[in-house]
Design a protein around this motif. Structure first.
Motif, PDB file in Angstrom:
ATOM      1  N   ARG A 197       1.208  -0.831  -0.033  1.00 62.71           N
ATOM      2  CA  ARG A 197       0.005  -0.422  -0.467  1.00 62.71           C
ATOM      3  C   ARG A 197       0.991   1.174  -0.091  1.00 62.71           C
ATOM      4  O   ARG A 197       0.100   1.864  -0.562  1.00 62.71           O
ATOM      5  CB  ARG A 197      -1.078   0.355   1.529  1.00 62.71           C
ATOM      6  N   LEU A 198       1.890   1.268   0.370  1.00 66.66           N
ATOM      7  CA  LEU A 198       2.660   2.474   0.500  1.00 66.66           C
ATOM      8  C   LEU A 198       3.544   2.562  -0.150  1.00 66.66           C
ATOM      9  O   LEU A 198       3.248   3.847  -1.538  1.00 66.66           O
ATOM     10  CB  LEU A 198       3.863   2.493   1.661  1.00 66.66           C
ATOM     11  N   SER A 199       3.267   1.741  -1.226  1.00 68.48           N
ATOM     12  CA  SER A 199       4.100   1.743  -2.417  1.00 68.48           C
ATOM     13  C   SER A 199       2.859   2.165  -3.825  1.00 68.48           C
ATOM     14  O   SER A 199       3.354   3.041  -4.411  1.00 68.48           O
ATOM     15  CB  SER A 199       4.923   0.222  -3.246  1.00 68.48           C
ATOM     16  N   THR A 200       2.444   1.756  -3.187  1.00 64.28           N
ATOM     17  CA  THR A 200       1.212   2.165  -4.377  1.00 64.28           C
ATOM     18  C   THR A 200       0.640   3.925  -4.041  1.00 64.28           C
ATOM     19  O   THR A 200       0.608   4.399  -5.006  1.00 64.28           O
ATOM     20  CB  THR A 200      -0.391   1.444  -4.298  1.00 64.28           C
ATOM     21  N   LEU A 201       0.619   4.292  -2.526  1.00 68.51           N
ATOM     22  CA  LEU A 201       0.143   6.138  -2.326  1.00 68.51           C
ATOM     23  C   LEU A 201       1.412   6.498  -3.238  1.00 68.51           C
ATOM     24  O   LEU A 201       1.452   7.745  -3.261  1.00 68.51           O
ATOM     25  CB  LEU A 201       0.481   5.492  -0.580  1.00 68.51           C
ATOM     26  N   THR A 202       3.319   6.093  -2.545  1.00 65.58           N
ATOM     27  CA  THR A 202       3.741   6.930  -3.676  1.00 65.58           C
ATOM     28  C   THR A 202       3.853   7.008  -5.406  1.00 65.58           C
ATOM     29  O   THR A 202       3.692   7.429  -5.779  1.00 65.58           O
ATOM     30  CB  THR A 202       5.296   6.019  -2.944  1.00 65.58           C
ATOM     31  N   GLU A 203       3.464   5.752  -5.600  1.00 63.43           N
ATOM     32  CA  GLU A 203       3.707   6.204  -7.430  1.00 63.43           C
ATOM     33  C   GLU A 203       2.020   6.858  -7.131  1.00 63.43           C
ATOM     34  O   GLU A 203       2.309   7.883  -7.967  1.00 63.43           O
ATOM     35  CB  GLU A 203       2.846   4.553  -7.446  1.00 63.43           C
ATOM     36  N   ARG A 204       1.068   7.168  -6.682  1.00 64.05           N
ATOM     37  CA  ARG A 204       0.183   7.607  -7.042  1.00 64.05           C
ATOM     38  C   ARG A 204       0.242   9.559  -6.891  1.00 64.05           C
ATOM     39  O   ARG A 204       0.405  10.430  -7.589  1.00 64.05           O
ATOM     40  CB  ARG A 204      -1.169   7.602  -6.043  1.00 64.05           C
ATOM     41  N   LEU A 205       1.165   9.699  -5.415  1.00 59.45           N
ATOM     42  CA  LEU A 205       1.776  11.492  -4.962  1.00 59.45           C
ATOM     43  C   LEU A 205       2.863  11.402  -6.353  1.00 59.45           C
ATOM     44  O   LEU A 205       2.541  12.622  -6.331  1.00 59.45           O
ATOM     45  CB  LEU A 205       2.332  11.055  -3.705  1.00 59.45           C
TER      46      LEU A 205
END
Length: 320
Positions: free
Chosen positions: A159-167
């Protein structure tokens, strides 16, 4: 020789006394101590920081220690932890075990959750081999804080990786330019509102006056409605009473007229059945008489009055 024999005897007596003292000390220790009960706990998680001799607590109260830690051979995903708990500790139905870690790196086995009035945890008679594989009661487990974190670590990282990509996508050059434009427009709007502050204040003042006037008008309408209700109650009710009286009089007149018509109905029927045919016959006779008078008048006009008393003269006959 006698001196040496005395030394051996004294040493023997001393050893015997020391052994008796040791046995007495052990007996006193056992007499003053409490008995323990052993339980197995099967953890399906890492037991880092837990070792043989680690403390076992019940609701934060020290109640025993860890006796053995080993992988469970039938299923290596589980770690079997044998604990010894004071017999006075209420290990009842509902009790669960978890691993509680500390900042010092050591972990403890935390027990809690017993229900009041429940039966103690024990090996059942049925399926004993399956439920108690090592002939001691088994305490069920629940995930503690560190266990939950360790088990959910892969999902958390994903989830942190997905959030980083979206940011990263959100903070692209194009989006940053759009955000900068929005901020500029917001600043201009704020400046315009600040410049129009007096006009906005005047508009708000006029709005307050209009609202107050609307309230006064509503109050006046309410008073007018109350006055109208009073007028209707005082003036219309007598008029309605008079109108009701007139309607009653008209009904009485209509009933009298209906009675008169009912009384005259037999005479009207006789007139229509007898007099009307006689009048018709008289009219026909008068028409015949009038036709005769017309014929006589025409004859007098053409032939003179003598035609009424003499015979009609035949035309002269002339021979051929």
């Amino acid at each position: 020789m006698e001196t040496r024999s005395n030394h051996v005897l004294v040493g023997t007596v001393v050893l015997i006394l020391l052994a008796v003292l040791a046995l007495f000390t052990v007996w006193i220790a056992r007499l003053g101590g409490t008995s323990e009960k052993e339980y197995d706990i099967f953890f399906r998680q890492s037991v880092d920081g837990l070792a043989k001799g680690s403390a076992v607590t019940y609701s934060g109260v020290p109640s025993g220690q860890v006796k053995e830690i080993a992988l469970w051979r039938p299923d290596p995903q589980y770690v079997r932890v044998r604990v010894a708990v004071n017999e006075q500790t209420p290990i009842l139905q509902g009790t669960t075990a978890s691993i509680s870690a500390s900042f010092t790196g050591t972990s403890t086995v935390a027990l809690d959750g017993a229900r009041k009035g429940a039966q103690p945890i024990a090996c059942p008679e049925e399926n004993r081999r399956q439920l108690c594989p090592y002939d001691v009661p088994v305490i069920p487990t629940k995930q503690g804080g560190i266990g939950a974190i360790l088990n959910s670590a892969p999902q958390l990282l994903e989830r942190l990786s997905t959030l980083t990509e979206r940011l990263t996508g959100l903070l692209s050059d194009r989006n940053q330019a759009s955000i900068a434009g929005i901020l500029d427009n917001t600043n201009r709007l704020s400046d315009a509102l600040a410049d129009r502050g007096p006009e906005i204040a005047a508009t708000l003042a006029q709005t307050r006056v209009a609202i107050q006037q609307a309230g006064d008008a509503a109050q006046s309408i309410g008073q007018l409605a109350q006055t109208t209700n009073g007028v209707l109650a005082e003036d219309v009710k007598p008029a309605m009473a008079n109108l009701n009286k007139a309607i009653l009089s008209a009904q009485e007149s209509a009933e009298t007229l209906n009675a008169a018509v009912g009384d005259a109905r037999p005479g009207l029927q006789a007139f229509s059945k007898q007099t009307v045919p006689e009048v018709g016959q008289l009219v026909r006779d008068l028409r015949v008489t009038a036709a005769s008078f017309a014929s006589i008048a025409e004859k007098i006009d053409q032939q003179g009055a003598g035609s009424l008393v003499g015979q009609q003269k035949l035309p002269d006959y002339k021979g051929k």
